[in-house]
Design a protein around this motif. Sequence first.
Motif, PDB file in Angstrom:
ATOM      1  N   ASP A 124       0.436   2.364  12.517  1.00  0.00           N
ATOM      2  CA  ASP A 124      -0.240   3.647  12.728  1.00  0.00           C
ATOM      3  C   ASP A 124      -0.461   4.423  11.441  1.00  0.00           C
ATOM      4  N   ALA A 125       0.119   3.968  10.354  1.00  0.00           N
ATOM      5  CA  ALA A 125       0.033   4.698   9.089  1.00  0.00           C
ATOM      6  C   ALA A 125      -1.394   4.666   8.548  1.00  0.00           C
ATOM      7  N   THR A 126      -1.745   5.729   7.844  1.00  0.00           N
ATOM      8  CA  THR A 126      -3.064   5.805   7.220  1.00  0.00           C
ATOM      9  C   THR A 126      -2.956   5.500   5.734  1.00  0.00           C
ATOM     10  N   LEU A 127      -4.093   5.220   5.113  1.00  0.00           N
ATOM     11  CA  LEU A 127      -4.108   4.989   3.670  1.00  0.00           C
ATOM     12  C   LEU A 127      -3.613   6.225   2.922  1.00  0.00           C
ATOM     13  N   GLY A 128      -3.975   7.405   3.427  1.00  0.00           N
ATOM     14  CA  GLY A 128      -3.528   8.633   2.785  1.00  0.00           C
ATOM     15  C   GLY A 128      -2.023   8.796   2.833  1.00  0.00           C
TER      16      GLY A 128
END
Length: 267
Positions: A106-110
């Motif tokens: 679920d993690a984003t690149l940001g």
Amino acid sequence: MSTEIKPLQGKVALVTGGSRGIGAGITRKLAAWGATVCVNYVDRAKPARELAAELADQGSKVTLHQADLADPEAIEGLIREIGEQHGDLHVLVANAAATKFTRLEDATLGQWQFVQDTNARSTWLLAKHAVPLMRDRPGARFITITNSTTTRIVPGAGLFGAAKAALESLTEYLSYELAPYGIVANCVRPGLVQTGVFKVRPDLNRGVAHEQSVTPWAGDRMTTPENSADVVAMLCLDEAAWIAGQTITVDGGYRLWGHSLGDHQSL
């Protein structure tokens, strides 16, 4: 009449994230040992001012330095400010940390970039910019603070574990590259410490309960900020100058016996 020994008298120490939690414990210890301590904080000025006032009342020298270590320019400005105010830097403790708790899928690149920048990239940049102030200083030490996410699974802390693993590896390489300048680099890995993160992750109390259920130590002892601060201070001693490139775990032995069945009384 006894004279209190202050082995860091006359030395300047920077503790990033030094106003709260483990960082505050390190700040207090280095100040008690006579160092002038530069306390870095991000945006919570009140705890930093309160800690500085507390230590000033005890006769310690403390300066406060606001800087967001996720910002490369802020890191460069922090080191420049310390140079302008103190002219020297003998001990740098890279303690500041931040993360985003999320499953990796679920993690984003940001989020990935923020956690890497705040923990790993900041370690590199602190060393890079501090070398001119620290090289050939007596007792120069570069000490990083990791955590147990690199050695045990903490649900939702995958970003943190990856960044701290990078920090540990960086410390090993820095120990080699900084040695010609007389700067000794090591890493300290505290065990589970009950800091402000428990407000965000109350489920971590289950880890506390488990440690207390299997610990062979009397009194339900847990790792404290002071335990880590003691090891950081020890690494600053002249007698510890030949300890280099190490990651030292400070957890009372939990890493060794944490998977036991808690039957230590029947040895």
